[in-house]
Scaffold this active site. Structure first.
Site, PDB file in Angstrom:
ATOM      1  N   ASP A  82       0.818  -1.223   0.000  1.00 11.27           N
ATOM      2  CA  ASP A  82       0.000   0.000   0.000  1.00 11.27           C
ATOM      3  C   ASP A  82       0.854   1.277   0.000  1.00 11.27           C
ATOM      4  OD1 ASP A  82      -2.294  -1.450  -0.049  1.00 11.27           O
ATOM      5  OD2 ASP A  82      -2.796  -1.203   2.059  1.00 11.27           O
ATOM      6  N   ARG A 302      -6.997   5.285   2.475  1.00  9.96           N
ATOM      7  CA  ARG A 302      -6.373   5.924   3.643  1.00  9.96           C
ATOM      8  C   ARG A 302      -5.653   7.187   3.180  1.00  9.96           C
ATOM      9  NH1 ARG A 302      -5.926   0.436   4.296  1.00  9.96           N
ATOM     10  NH2 ARG A 302      -7.002  -0.370   6.140  1.00  9.96           N
ATOM     11  N   HIS A 346      -1.292  11.019  -1.923  1.00 12.07           N
ATOM     12  CA  HIS A 346      -2.483  10.297  -2.341  1.00 12.07           C
ATOM     13  C   HIS A 346      -3.540  11.283  -2.798  1.00 12.07           C
ATOM     14  CE1 HIS A 346      -1.177   7.396   1.080  1.00 12.07           C
ATOM     15  NE2 HIS A 346      -0.383   7.328   0.038  1.00 12.07           N
TER      16      HIS A 346
END
Length: 693
Positions: A82, A302, A346
């Site tokens: 991730d 996340r 992100h």
């Protein structure tokens, strides 16, 4: 041709990613972490610069052997865990556990599991980011020091099986502080006055709200004041004193971060934070969609960022133009897109393909998956749509010397509300009568509606409100909220009833000892500062071991002082006058996961148990028997009659022996005041209250 091994975290991703890559790529999963600190000891070498002692996680030896075997058969190993601190640390641990040659190993990341994202990541391999790894090592080490240092002390002073945590303990303290605030709250009386007016030729009446007079707003605080105003408003003549037209807009929402997704899913779908994260993980890792195969439906879950990639932004705007029209497309956003730099690498949480509308994929999703995907999809689309616009009308009415007001708004352009309305948005009032009112309009009074009210205490935390509070205070990170809340509920420090979170007796005991012995650990500001330091480690501005070396001496000192000075909380073997009907022994008080209960002292020969009700010495206001402390099934404390179920008396606040001097009802304890239990009375008085131990 080169052969590659791609290692991901989850077996679910293997199936999704395999179909994107050719026969030269083998895809396997590590099944999460492969190395960690040992459970049997602290696992940190205090004397050797706080060096962690990592070991292979039990049960992972076979998986590592399988990965080593696969790694030997390929030319390159691509670590595709991730794209966050935890994922970076897993890649680093894999490189160590598999003893990978640096020249043979590369790190790749993708924000969504789609063919284009995965293939693009292969074009941009990089080295493992040790700043990210070190930030995770610092967090893991801090959490271990707090947990393994304080938990044994709680076992010794309260009972075995309890735990403390760096973020967990602060979260418990925040809930306890709110509970104390609620229990100490004293309601204040106030009144509202509405004039219900008839307009000639109109069937519907107009409701005007009392405002004050020409000097300004008047707050009506008691009946005497209301009676005076009502006397002065006898036979009033209502006249228009001013009509004001205006406009306002409601800003389109930002796309979801982890935190805002958890909040909205809690409010709108009644999902716990853990359920939201579990289902979002499924949507991210891959869903089998008819005619398209297995694809990830949302981007990485996340994130603290509200940024969306240029490609996704363009796709969303094209969809809006084609579906709603170009006038619905947001041109520019004046609001700052991202208030925090954390994890801004992100994107926000968004659909990977806006054309995969909720209706298109509905048959491929479970009910809960569909509801969460629909929420994410609608929010992302709404974030690229124009603001909603309203026309507002406000009318001021004179009545004798007083002023009443009427206001309403009318939606003139729905904008983003065409696809998305937040759960707690107020419904817009549209009063068509206002458009017909002129300066010369005549009114006749139908009635005056005077109502008594009392201010309400702060609401109990829900999971949604708690997540919002933790984020605002900077405590923890969105990815930790779900496990933290889950832990304090599982430990029975907090009970969840009808969405609300309540502190249990056990939670109060743990919080009390933490406040006494470890004030810094449960200080939200201290914890938020620690999170900032971890961010600085991630940015390469601070060495991770310097964070640990500065934290440890204070914790060590506090532990030694607590060990010496803290008194043990006695919660067992209190002999009662209740006789065991099976063997005749006097039963004793024991403490279990649900709190206190009565048990036979001759256990295990006699296994008789009974509920334990702590006596208060106060007479039941309904039947005259004694009031005892009871608990709901989930551990929330309340006061009820010992004669239950024959007598149904109950109170969330402690009843007092004194009666209200105003209406005769029983009084209840609210902080340092005795307050009438009759909500329509409102009488309170300062009284010396004897606190029970």
């Amino acid at each position: 041709m080169l052969k590659y091994l791609v290692i991901v975290e989850s077996p679910t991703k293997v199936k999704t990613i395999k179909k994107f890559l050719g026969s030269n790529y083998e895809v396997q999963a590590s099944n999460g972490h492969v190395r960690d600190l040992p459970k049997s000891q602290l696992g940190i070498d205090i004397e050797n610069d706080f060096e962690p002692k990592y070991i292979t996680i039990r049960g992972k030896g076979e998986k590592l052997a399988e990965l080593r075997k696969a790694a030997k058969k390929v030319d390159k190993v691509l670590l595709a865990t991730d794209p966050d601190r935890e994922g970076e640390a897993i890649s680093w641990h894999l490189s160590k556990a598999l003893k990978l040659d640096e020249s043979k190993m590369e790190r790749i990341t993708f924000n969504e599991i789609t063919q284009s994202a995965v293939k693009n990541s292969l074009k941009h391999p990089r080295d493992i980011d040790m700043n990210l790894v070190d930030a995770q090592q610092a967090r893991r080490t801090l959490d271990r020091m707090v947990g393994y240092g304080i938990s044994p002390l709680l076992w010794k002073k309260i009972k075995r099986g309890l735990s403390a945590g760096r973020v967990q303990s602060v979260t418990l303290r925040i809930i306890c502080d709110r509970e104390e605030e609620i229990n100490s709250f004293v309601p204040e009386e106030y009144w509202t006055l509405d004039a219900i007016l008839n307009i000639t030729g109109e069937k519907r009446p107009l409701i005007a709200k009392f405002y004050g007079d020409e000097k300004g707003k008047i707050n009506i605080t008691n009946k005497q004041q209301m009676d005076t105003i009502m006397e002065e408003l006898e036979n009033p003549e209502f006249k228009v004193a001013g009509i004001k037209h205006g406009e306002r807009s409601k800003t389109s929402p930002l796309p979801f971060t982890t935190s805002t997704l958890q909040q909205e899913a809690s409010k709108g779908l009644n999902f716990s934070t853990q359920k939201t994260m579990r289902i979002a993980q499924q949507l991210y890792e891959g869903i089998d969609v008819k005619k398209k195969g297995t694809i990830g439906l949302i981007s990485y879950l996340r994130t603290d960022s509200t940024r969306i990639s240029d490609e996704a932004d363009l796709a969303l705007k094209e969809y809006i133009t084609n579906t709603h029209g170009k006038e619905y497309v947001l041109k520019t956003r004046t609001k700052k897109e991202n208030g925090s730099k954390i994890q801004d690498a992100h994107e926000a949480i968004r659909p990977t393909n806006v054309d995969l509308t909720p209706a298109v994929v509905k048959d491929d999703l479970s009910r809960d998956q569909f509801r969460l995907y629909q929420l994410i999809w609608r929010r992302a689309v709404a974030s690229r749509m124009q603001n909603a616009k309203y026309e507002t009308t406000s009318i001021k009415l004179n009545a004798n010397r007083y002023i009443f007001k009427v206001s309403a708004s009318k939606l003139v352009f729905d904008g983003f509300t065409a696809v998305y309305v937040e759960e707690d948005d107020e419904k817009e009032g549209s009063n068509v009568l206002l458009n017909k009112i002129k300066d010369t309009t005549e009114f006749s009074l139908a009635e005056m509606d005077a109502k008594q009210h009392f201010t309400q205490p702060p609401a109990h935390f829900t999971e949604s409100a708690l997540v919002k509070a933790l984020e605002e205070l900077g405590v923890g990170r969105p990815s930790t909220y779900a496990p933290t809340i889950g832990t304090i509920i599982a430990r029975r420090y907090v009970a969840k009833e009808n969405k609300n979170l309540y502190v249990t007796e056990l939670g109060e005991a743990v919080n009390s000892i933490m406040l006494t012995a470890f004030p810094a650990v449960v200080d939200p500001t201290f914890t938020a500062n620690m999170e900032s330091l971890l961010d600085m480690v991630e940015e390469g501005k601070v060495k991770w071991k310097s964070v640990i070396s500065n934290f440890y001496p204070d914790l060590d000192l506090a532990l030694k002082e607590a060990e010496e000075k803290l008194e043990k909380i006695l919660i067992e073997d209190e002999i009662t006058d209740t006789v065991c009907e099976l063997c005749g022994s006097n039963m004793v008080v024991k403490y279990g996961p649900h709190g206190k209960f009565l048990a036979c002292p001759k256990f295990p020969e006699c296994r008789n148990t009974k509920p334990y009700f702590e006596k208060t010495g106060i007479e039941c206001p309904k039947c005259g028997k004694e009031v005892v402390i009871r608990k709901t099934k989930k551990g929330r404390k309340y006061f009820g009659c010992e004669n239950n179920p024959e007598c149904d008396f109950m109170s969330w606040q402690k009843p007092l022996e004194v009666k209200c001097r105003k209406c005769g009802s029983y009084m209840i304890e609210k902080g340092e005041k005795a307050v009438c239990s009759n909500e329509t009375c409102g009488h309170s008085e300062k009284i010396k209250i004897t606190k029970q131990n």
